[in-house]
Every structure is written in C-alpha cells, then in structure tokens.
Design a protein around this motif. Structure first.
Motif, PDB file in Angstrom:
ATOM      1  N   ASP A 119      -0.051   5.137   0.951  1.00  0.00           N
ATOM      2  CA  ASP A 119      -0.210   6.126   2.031  1.00  0.00           C
ATOM      3  C   ASP A 119      -0.223   5.460   3.401  1.00  0.00           C
ATOM      4  OD1 ASP A 119      -0.562   8.668   0.555  1.00  0.00           O
ATOM      5  OD2 ASP A 119      -2.209   7.546  -0.350  1.00  0.00           O
ATOM      6  N   GLY A 120       0.643   5.928   4.264  1.00  0.00           N
ATOM      7  CA  GLY A 120       0.703   5.378   5.622  1.00  0.00           C
ATOM      8  C   GLY A 120       1.536   4.112   5.719  1.00  0.00           C
ATOM      9  N   THR A 121       1.865   3.539   4.563  1.00  0.00           N
ATOM     10  CA  THR A 121       2.692   2.327   4.536  1.00  0.00           C
ATOM     11  C   THR A 121       4.097   2.677   4.081  1.00  0.00           C
ATOM     12  OG1 THR A 121       0.752   0.974   4.100  1.00  0.00           O
ATOM     13  CG2 THR A 121       2.877   0.010   3.516  1.00  0.00           C
ATOM     14  N   ASP A 145      -1.129  -0.422   6.009  1.00  0.00           N
ATOM     15  CA  ASP A 145      -1.621   0.162   7.261  1.00  0.00           C
ATOM     16  C   ASP A 145      -3.148   0.186   7.273  1.00  0.00           C
ATOM     17  OD1 ASP A 145      -1.926   2.264   5.347  1.00  0.00           O
ATOM     18  OD2 ASP A 145      -2.027   3.707   6.991  1.00  0.00           O
ATOM     19  N   ASP A 154       0.880  -1.155   0.000  1.00  0.00           N
ATOM     20  CA  ASP A 154       0.000   0.000   0.000  1.00  0.00           C
ATOM     21  C   ASP A 154       0.932   1.224   0.000  1.00  0.00           C
ATOM     22  OD1 ASP A 154      -2.308   1.729   0.657  1.00  0.00           O
ATOM     23  OD2 ASP A 154      -1.310   1.891   2.599  1.00  0.00           O
ATOM     24  N   GLU A 185      -6.239  -3.883   2.663  1.00  0.00           N
ATOM     25  CA  GLU A 185      -5.144  -4.630   2.028  1.00  0.00           C
ATOM     26  C   GLU A 185      -4.710  -5.834   2.868  1.00  0.00           C
ATOM     27  OE1 GLU A 185      -4.762  -1.217   2.250  1.00  0.00           O
ATOM     28  OE2 GLU A 185      -3.156  -0.745   3.663  1.00  0.00           O
TER      29      GLU A 185
HETATM   30 MG   LIG Z   1      -2.647   3.241   3.633  1.00  0.00          MG
END
Ligand SMILES: [Mg+2]
Length: 275
Positions: A29-31, A214, A27, A218
């Motif tokens: 964003d955030g990952t 995150d 992933d 996923e």
């Molecule tokens: Mg994310």
C-alpha cells in the motif's frame, strides 16, 4: 489515462549502490497500490474521536498530533500495532480500552466502506488498474525481474485482502519470492521476520537486499540489515510530486533515495545499479 509528461527527478540521499542486489522487497500500500489511498484520513479521525471521548482537556489538534505521530511511526507494521498503541493511549488517559482487535475491525469497516467502489471498479473494468497504482509500477517490477532479482511483496495489511488486491492489480506474477501479508496471529509474521528468513536461508546477505517502501518500518528494516532503501513519498492519488512530509520522515529513517513514483526509472536504475 493519466498524463505522464511530468517526471519528477530522483532525489539521491546517499547514492548507495544496489549493483549486487539479489532480492527486491516491496511494501504494497502506497508503494505499489493506491487502492487504500486515504486510509490515514480514516484511521486518524477514528482514533482522535476515541481519545476525545475521554475528555482529558486536550484539544483536538493536540490529540491529532499524538495520533498522527504514532500512526506514522508504526506504518508498515501490521495494522494491529497501531490499534495496540491506541489502546495504550486510552489506558494512559484513564480510559478502559477494548481489545485492539475491536478497534482494528472498526477501522477496517470504515475503510472498506470507502474503498469498496474502487474494488468494484477494478473488478468491472480491469483497464482502471493504472488509476490505482503508483505510476510506473509494472514497468519497474518487470525491469527488476529482467535484472534477475527475486521479488518479494510484504504488507502490513491482512494477507487475504492484500493478496486479492495484488491479484486485481495484476502484480502477483512478478513476485517469484512470494506475497506475504498480516496474519491473525500477528506475531507469526512481520517484514523484519521475512528479511531474517531470506538472510538465514542464505538467499542473500542483508546488503544484497533492495527495498521499496513508503513506510517508516520497511525502510528501517532494510537499513538495519545493511540493504539499500528507496523511499516512495507520493502525493497520492496523483503521485506526480513528492509529498514533503513523507519525504522528511523517510529520509530521517535512512532512505537512500526518494522518488514520487517510478516514471524516472532510467535515472533511478543508473544510480542504483552503476558499478
Ligand atoms: Mg505502505
């Protein structure tokens, strides 16, 4: 430069082995990326306001709980799904919702106002890249490629934006499998569809997929095909500690490991790739 002395440990939930993994699915964003960090503090109040305008008698705290729950459950899917649910919640309360695309545009306008300075900083000063990435990301991607895995990047953020942001962070060249994001025709792409395509193309079986994410979706998608999932539960923007709320959500959907960042890559690899 961030201080990298604090290396939080890897939390082992199942200890599942990824020694046979051929594909790593990330992933964005955030990952890997923190460019959109804080997006939830833009999306949730916008939605709460839309529901509060219906004057149903529900308190702001009650509406926030409703919104927070569905936003979180749909995180990882294309953004429009969160807006479709907002429209449904408005209709449930007797309101006349706009097309979900209208809410998505409203949200993105608010978010872009908030992140435009970050994008500008990255364009002006490429050395600021570290500030907007989960610590240890580049080293992790490099190490997975060295192990011979094919890397895919799949995001619920609109493809044009996320591709530009991946380029700004310098991660695009690692993804020899491809970089995929949300399309206007939102039914034509999803993380689940990408996983199905990888398996149908005989690139690997589901159990040979290693996922990093995150978001709820996923992790769920990777576990559904028998893959191994690493849940990233960072306290953004610092990303040095585990965010307990995120951790619990990712654990509940079947994450095999939890990390706050990738600084403990050696320990993680020892568990993941031990034969
Ligand atoms: Mg994310």
């Amino acid at each position: 430069m961030r201080a990298y002395e604090i290396t939080a440990p890897v939390e082992v939930l199942t200890g599942a082995s990824a020694a046979r993994a051929k594909v790593a699915l990330f992933d964005f964003d955030g990952t890997l990326s923190l460019i959109r960090a804080g997006w939830i503090d833009v999306m949730v109040p916008m939605m709460v306001e839309a529901l509060a305008n219906l004057h149903t008698g529900e308190s702001e705290a009650e509406l926030t709980a409703v919104v927070r729950d569905f936003v979180d459950r749909l995180t990882g899917k294309q953004t429009v799904y969160q807006m479709i649910e907002l429209s449904r919640q408005i209709a449930l309360r007797g309101g006349a919702p706009h097309d979900p695309i209208v809410y998505k545009k409203r949200y993105l306008d608010l978010l872009h106002a908030r992140i435009s300075n970050r994008l500008e900083e990255l364009r002006q000063n490429p050395s600021s890249v570290e500030k907007y990435m989960v610590p240890g990301s580049l080293e992790l991607l490099e190490a997975l490629r060295l192990r011979g895995l094919t890397l895919y990047l799949a995001s619920g953020t609109d493809q044009d934006y996320m591709r530009a942001e991946a380029d700004l962070l310098g991660v695009t060249p690692f993804f020899n499998g491809g970089v995929f994001g949300a399309l206007d025709d939102y039914k034509s792409f999803s993380k689940k569809m990408l996983i199905e395509r990888i398996i149908a193309g005989a690139e690997c079986s589901g159990s040979e997929i290693l996922g990093f994410g995150d978001g709820y979706v996923e992790i769920e998608n990777v576990k559904a095909v028998g893959g191994v999932a690493v849940g990233v539960a960072s306290d953004e923007l610092e990303c040095l500690k585990v965010d307990v709320w995120k951790r619990d959500r990712l654990a509940s959907v079947g994450a095999d490991y939890i990390v706050p960042n990738y600084l403990s890559r050696a320990a993680l690899f020892e568990r993941l790739f031990a034969l």
